[in-house]
Design a protein around this motif. Sequence first.
Motif, PDB file in Angstrom:
ATOM      1  N   TYR A  16      84.458 115.103  14.424  1.00 45.18           N
ATOM      2  CA  TYR A  16      85.588 114.334  13.929  1.00 45.18           C
ATOM      3  C   TYR A  16      86.899 114.963  14.384  1.00 45.18           C
ATOM      4  CZ  TYR A  16      82.357 112.000  10.715  1.00 45.18           C
ATOM      5  OH  TYR A  16      81.330 111.264  10.181  1.00 45.18           O
ATOM      6  N   ALA A  17      87.811 114.124  14.858  1.00 43.09           N
ATOM      7  CA  ALA A  17      89.168 114.552  15.186  1.00 43.09           C
ATOM      8  C   ALA A  17      90.133 113.643  14.450  1.00 43.09           C
ATOM      9  CB  ALA A  17      89.421 114.477  16.693  1.00 43.09           C
ATOM     10  N   LEU A  18      91.223 114.217  13.963  1.00 44.94           N
ATOM     11  CA  LEU A  18      92.207 113.454  13.197  1.00 44.94           C
ATOM     12  C   LEU A  18      93.502 113.332  13.979  1.00 44.94           C
ATOM     13  CD1 LEU A  18      93.400 112.153  10.641  1.00 44.94           C
ATOM     14  CD2 LEU A  18      93.811 114.464   9.761  1.00 44.94           C
ATOM     15  N   SER A  19      93.947 112.096  14.170  1.00 44.98           N
ATOM     16  CA  SER A  19      95.254 111.829  14.749  1.00 44.98           C
ATOM     17  C   SER A  19      96.226 111.485  13.629  1.00 44.98           C
ATOM     18  CB  SER A  19      95.196 110.671  15.747  1.00 44.98           C
ATOM     19  OG  SER A  19      96.495 110.242  16.101  1.00 44.98           O
ATOM     20  N   ILE A  20      97.353 112.194  13.590  1.00 45.65           N
ATOM     21  CA  ILE A  20      98.432 111.896  12.654  1.00 45.65           C
ATOM     22  C   ILE A  20      99.610 111.457  13.516  1.00 45.65           C
ATOM     23  CG2 ILE A  20      99.904 112.798  10.832  1.00 45.65           C
ATOM     24  CD1 ILE A  20      97.802 114.895  10.237  1.00 45.65           C
ATOM     25  N   ALA A  21      99.858 110.152  13.562  1.00 45.99           N
ATOM     26  CA  ALA A  21     100.777 109.627  14.575  1.00 45.99           C
ATOM     27  C   ALA A  21     101.320 108.270  14.148  1.00 45.99           C
ATOM     28  CB  ALA A  21     100.059 109.522  15.921  1.00 45.99           C
ATOM     29  N   GLY A  22     102.222 107.732  14.966  1.00 46.21           N
ATOM     30  CA  GLY A  22     102.837 106.446  14.682  1.00 46.21           C
ATOM     31  C   GLY A  22     101.956 105.282  15.099  1.00 46.21           C
ATOM     32  N   LEU A  23     102.192 104.127  14.476  1.00 41.37           N
ATOM     33  CA  LEU A  23     101.466 102.906  14.803  1.00 41.37           C
ATOM     34  C   LEU A  23     102.258 102.093  15.819  1.00 41.37           C
ATOM     35  CD1 LEU A  23      99.104 100.956  14.280  1.00 41.37           C
ATOM     36  CD2 LEU A  23     100.502  99.906  12.490  1.00 41.37           C
ATOM     37  N   GLU A  42      83.638 110.422  23.218  1.00 37.67           N
ATOM     38  CA  GLU A  42      82.508 110.668  22.320  1.00 37.67           C
ATOM     39  C   GLU A  42      82.867 111.565  21.136  1.00 37.67           C
ATOM     40  OE1 GLU A  42      79.412 112.053  24.932  1.00 37.67           O
ATOM     41  OE2 GLU A  42      78.888 110.001  25.511  1.00 37.67           O
ATOM     42  N   VAL A  43      84.054 111.315  20.587  1.00 38.12           N
ATOM     43  CA  VAL A  43      84.502 111.971  19.366  1.00 38.12           C
ATOM     44  C   VAL A  43      84.895 110.869  18.389  1.00 38.12           C
ATOM     45  CG1 VAL A  43      86.342 113.402  18.361  1.00 38.12           C
ATOM     46  CG2 VAL A  43      85.259 114.078  20.511  1.00 38.12           C
ATOM     47  N   TYR A  44      84.585 111.067  17.100  1.00 39.82           N
ATOM     48  CA  TYR A  44      84.972 110.069  16.113  1.00 39.82           C
ATOM     49  C   TYR A  44      86.416 110.315  15.703  1.00 39.82           C
ATOM     50  CZ  TYR A  44      84.600 106.631  12.426  1.00 39.82           C
ATOM     51  OH  TYR A  44      84.795 105.504  11.676  1.00 39.82           O
ATOM     52  N   GLY A  45      87.273 109.340  15.957  1.00 38.89           N
ATOM     53  CA  GLY A  45      88.689 109.488  15.677  1.00 38.89           C
ATOM     54  C   GLY A  45      89.075 108.930  14.319  1.00 38.89           C
ATOM     55  N   LEU A  46      89.682 109.775  13.492  1.00 42.29           N
ATOM     56  CA  LEU A  46      90.273 109.366  12.231  1.00 42.29           C
ATOM     57  C   LEU A  46      91.778 109.232  12.423  1.00 42.29           C
ATOM     58  CD1 LEU A  46      88.409 112.027  10.063  1.00 42.29           C
ATOM     59  CD2 LEU A  46      87.791 109.603  10.232  1.00 42.29           C
ATOM     60  N   GLY A  47      92.435 108.403  11.610  1.00 45.43           N
ATOM     61  CA  GLY A  47      93.853 108.166  11.843  1.00 45.43           C
ATOM     62  C   GLY A  47      94.683 108.125  10.579  1.00 45.43           C
ATOM     63  N   VAL A  48      95.845 108.772  10.628  1.00 51.38           N
ATOM     64  CA  VAL A  48      96.832 108.740   9.553  1.00 51.38           C
ATOM     65  C   VAL A  48      98.164 108.312  10.157  1.00 51.38           C
ATOM     66  CG1 VAL A  48      98.226 110.241   8.061  1.00 51.38           C
ATOM     67  CG2 VAL A  48      95.729 110.390   8.008  1.00 51.38           C
ATOM     68  N   CYS A  49      98.832 107.363   9.516  1.00 54.01           N
ATOM     69  CA  CYS A  49     100.054 106.763  10.069  1.00 54.01           C
ATOM     70  C   CYS A  49     101.302 107.484   9.585  1.00 54.01           C
ATOM     71  CB  CYS A  49     100.110 105.288   9.681  1.00 54.01           C
ATOM     72  SG  CYS A  49     101.507 104.397  10.397  1.00 54.01           S
ATOM     73  N   THR A  50     102.184 107.841  10.514  1.00 57.92           N
ATOM     74  CA  THR A  50     103.447 108.504  10.198  1.00 57.92           C
ATOM     75  C   THR A  50     104.660 107.591  10.345  1.00 57.92           C
ATOM     76  OG1 THR A  50     103.728 109.225  12.493  1.00 57.92           O
ATOM     77  CG2 THR A  50     102.553 110.723  10.998  1.00 57.92           C
ATOM     78  N   PRO A  83      84.197 116.501   7.958  1.00 60.27           N
ATOM     79  CA  PRO A  83      84.372 117.845   8.531  1.00 60.27           C
ATOM     80  C   PRO A  83      85.214 117.786   9.810  1.00 60.27           C
ATOM     81  CG  PRO A  83      82.183 117.022   9.081  1.00 60.27           C
ATOM     82  CD  PRO A  83      82.831 115.973   8.205  1.00 60.27           C
ATOM     83  N   VAL A  84      86.506 117.649   9.645  1.00 62.18           N
ATOM     84  CA  VAL A  84      87.421 117.496  10.778  1.00 62.18           C
ATOM     85  C   VAL A  84      87.428 118.769  11.625  1.00 62.18           C
ATOM     86  CG1 VAL A  84      89.837 117.155  11.428  1.00 62.18           C
ATOM     87  CG2 VAL A  84      88.836 115.796   9.579  1.00 62.18           C
ATOM     88  N   SER A  85      87.351 118.598  12.948  1.00 57.29           N
ATOM     89  CA  SER A  85      87.299 119.738  13.871  1.00 57.29           C
ATOM     90  C   SER A  85      88.643 120.066  14.490  1.00 57.29           C
ATOM     91  CB  SER A  85      86.289 119.458  14.991  1.00 57.29           C
ATOM     92  OG  SER A  85      84.982 119.318  14.467  1.00 57.29           O
TER      93      SER A  85
END
Length: 264
Positions: A16-23, A42-50, A83-85
Amino acid sequence: MTASRTWPPVQHERPYALSIAGLDPSAGAGLLADVKVMEALEVYGLGVCTALTMQHDADFRAVEWVALDSIIAQCMPLADRYPVSVVKIGLVQSLPVLAELTDWLTQTWPGLPIIWDPILKASAGFDFHAMTSQTLLSTLLPRLSLLTPNVPEVQQLAATDEAVWAARTLSAYCPVYLKGGHAEPINGVTTDRLLKDGQEIAEFPAPFLPDGEKHGSGCVLSSAIAAGLAKGQPLPEACATARRYMNQYLASSPGLLGFHQSLS
């Protein structure tokens, strides 16, 4: 600190990788582009909007910022569940917001790699951050695992017109991947550089493509590096893989919006 878990952490065959970025509604940059890249690699991307931006690939009209409390509130259930990497941060409202966000991240996920792609100006021409606090930068940068500026960004961050010298200076605080796309190509080649502790440790040359300009290319590169780190690659290898992905992406279409696909 995160809230008590009500669901067990999940396991997944992909990291898992987390992107914290704009929409970006055009999906060429920001959060949507980051998740596309991670999926292709081949990574599962999670997203949080800034930030909510009003733009497409050729025109930036406005931005509506998401408050820091809301950004952290989006992160908290993800921290409880996955489990974010690695975390990749893109567009944020200000350096003070970024400092508070990275402080929360380092407390919540101690030792987690954090990449910051310092988006100071939209590719369509909108300035986000005209001023940079050197004092705040010196506190913020040591929390990062990688900084990924282009030439104008590194010049602004280090307050100098000499890009490589600026990257060397900033790399005393954290590793720096200096993107060479804004520099003049030499013999048809552009060169990205990875620097650490004031020294250049790797170069990544690539052919200059006359039709290779893409909206959100910096987002694509930094999220590709994040994907490599999430898969356990050492930083130089993750950067090399990301540069290969970028070469493929820039050549994928003649327009400002590129296409994402697995590395061939």
